[in-house]
Design a protein around this motif. Structure first.
Motif, short mmCIF file in Angstrom:
data_model
loop_
_atom_site.label_atom_id
_atom_site.label_comp_id
_atom_site.label_asym_id
_atom_site.label_seq_id
_atom_site.Cartn_x
_atom_site.Cartn_y
_atom_site.Cartn_z
N PRO A 1 -7.44 63.03 30.01
CA PRO A 1 -8.39 63.83 30.78
C PRO A 1 -8.30 63.52 32.26
N SER A 2 -7.90 62.29 32.59
CA SER A 2 -7.72 61.87 33.98
C SER A 2 -6.91 60.57 33.98
N LEU A 3 -6.49 60.17 35.16
CA LEU A 3 -5.74 58.92 35.33
C LEU A 3 -6.40 58.06 36.39
N THR A 4 -6.20 56.77 36.29
CA THR A 4 -6.52 55.85 37.38
C THR A 4 -5.18 55.48 38.01
N PRO A 5 -5.18 54.91 39.22
CA PRO A 5 -3.90 54.51 39.80
C PRO A 5 -3.10 53.55 38.90
N SER A 6 -3.77 52.60 38.26
CA SER A 6 -3.02 51.66 37.40
C SER A 6 -2.51 52.35 36.14
N LEU A 7 -3.29 53.27 35.58
CA LEU A 7 -2.83 54.02 34.39
C LEU A 7 -1.66 54.92 34.75
N ALA A 8 -1.73 55.56 35.90
CA ALA A 8 -0.61 56.40 36.35
C ALA A 8 0.66 55.55 36.46
N GLN A 9 0.53 54.36 37.03
CA GLN A 9 1.69 53.47 37.17
C GLN A 9 2.23 53.05 35.81
N THR A 10 1.35 52.72 34.87
CA THR A 10 1.84 52.33 33.55
C THR A 10 2.50 53.50 32.82
N GLN A 11 2.16 54.73 33.21
CA GLN A 11 2.78 55.91 32.62
C GLN A 11 4.08 56.30 33.34
N GLY A 12 4.47 55.50 34.35
CA GLY A 12 5.73 55.74 35.03
C GLY A 12 5.63 56.68 36.22
N ILE A 13 4.44 56.85 36.77
CA ILE A 13 4.25 57.75 37.91
C ILE A 13 4.13 56.92 39.17
N LYS B 1 9.63 50.85 37.88
CA LYS B 1 10.17 51.57 36.72
C LYS B 1 9.59 52.98 36.61
N ALA B 2 9.44 53.62 37.74
CA ALA B 2 8.91 54.98 37.76
C ALA B 2 9.86 55.93 37.04
N LYS B 3 9.26 56.83 36.27
CA LYS B 3 10.01 57.91 35.64
C LYS B 3 9.78 59.22 36.40
#
Length: 177
Positions: free
Chosen positions: A23-35, A113-115
């Motif tokens: 539903p949304s991301l936090t900066p740390s969640l975005a990073q763990t998702q490779g963004i 490790k950004a995708k």
């Protein structure tokens, strides 16, 4: 960009990343998702070195739990060499040109490790040869499998780099080509 990077929360909708719904991301969640995001105004600490900025928040530790500066420098040198960059790991950010700072922001994203790499107006402060170097780096990253969202008002840049173009006007999608 700010919704994908977790800086802003969306008003509606769902983000789908690798088949997972958010539903949304936090900066740390975005990073763990490779963004990873490289903003027009780089988010670097000016009084730290290139290596310290690349590893900021993820500093390697020695056996005794001290920051392993030697390892940071060596791994940053390896990234610099791999991508043919023109910076040195021990250079202080405020002492290097804007184009070199852009390189640091990009290798920081690679190190994380950004995708998916989001680039916001990356050529705004660059000159001709610096722009061409950045384009070559972007093409190299794409060949290595990184997805890049390149945001620009400069149509010539977009046409040179893009495989797909989405045009937005006043927050509305005009079309994808």
């Amino acid at each position: 960009i700010k919704i994908l990077s977790g800086a802003f929360q969306p008003d509606e909708g769902i983000l789908v990343i690798d088949g997972r719904r958010f539903p949304s991301l936090t900066p740390s969640l975005a990073q763990t998702q490779g963004i990873a995001t490289v903003y027009q105004e780089q988010q670097l600490v000016p009084w730290l070195s290139v290596a310290e900025n690349v590893f900021l928040g993820a500093e390697p530790r020695t056996r005794l739990k001290f920051v392993d500066h030697k390892r940071m420098v060596l791994e940053t040198e390896e990234l610099i060499y791999t991508y043919g960059l023109h910076i040195k790991p021990k250079q202080i950010i405020e002492d290097i040109p804007i184009a070199a700072r852009q390189e640091v922001a990009i290798i920081k994203a690679i190190h994380q490790k950004a995708k998916l790499l989001l680039l916001d107006e990356p050529t705004a402060a660059l000159t001709g040869s610096q722009i061409q170097f950045l384009f070559d780096l972007i093409k190299n990253l794409r060949k290595k499998g990184m997805t890049i969202v390149y945001i620009s008002h400069n149509l010539d840049e977009v046409l040179e780099l893009a495989q797909r173009i989405t045009v937005l006007r006043n927050g509305q999608c005009v079309g994808t080509f």
